[in-house]
Motif scaffolding. Structure first.
Motif: not given
Length: 121
Positions: A81-94, A107-121
């Motif tokens: 997904l990080e690779n896809i996000n280089e040319k296209h938009k990726v929305i990551l809901n965690w 922890d994953y956010q430290l390893l991956i250059k991809l914005p995470f939406n942290m969602i409680e629920g």
């Protein structure tokens, strides 16, 4: 392949891939006896999708619990997904229900250059 659903079991998560919508979901427990065997086809599907992704891809991850080998497979998916996000938009809901899953998302956010939406629920 337009749409694929793998049903959740006691030890494997539900997996949804909807190519037409650019939607990928993983939900449930990921504690398979052989995580590589379970996740290998999923990783292959997402790798194929990487060649021709939608302009926007949404990934919803709602894992209640997962073992170390599943964690490594999920990291592989996030790297694609990080690779896809280089040319296209990726929305990551965690999605998280407890502090442990929240911290794993951090922890994953430290390893991956991809914005995470942290969602409680």
């Amino acid at each position: 392949m337009e749409k694929l659903i793998i049903e959740e079991t006691a030890s494997t998560p539900m997996f949804l891939f909807d190519q037409g919508e650019g939607l990928i979901e993983i939900k449930g427990k990921a504690i398979p006896e052989n995580a590589i065997k379970f996740f290998h086809p999923i990783i292959g599907i997402i790798r194929n999708y990487e060649n021709n992704p939608k302009p926007v891809t949404t990934m919803n991850i709602q894992i209640d619990y997962f073992n170390t080998s599943s964690s490594k497979c999920i990291l592989q998916i996030l790297k694609i997904l990080e690779n896809i996000n280089e040319k296209h938009k990726v929305i990551l809901n965690w999605y998280y229900k407890d502090e442990d899953i929240y911290e794993i998302g951090e922890d994953y956010q430290l390893l991956i250059k991809l914005p995470f939406n942290m969602i409680e629920g």
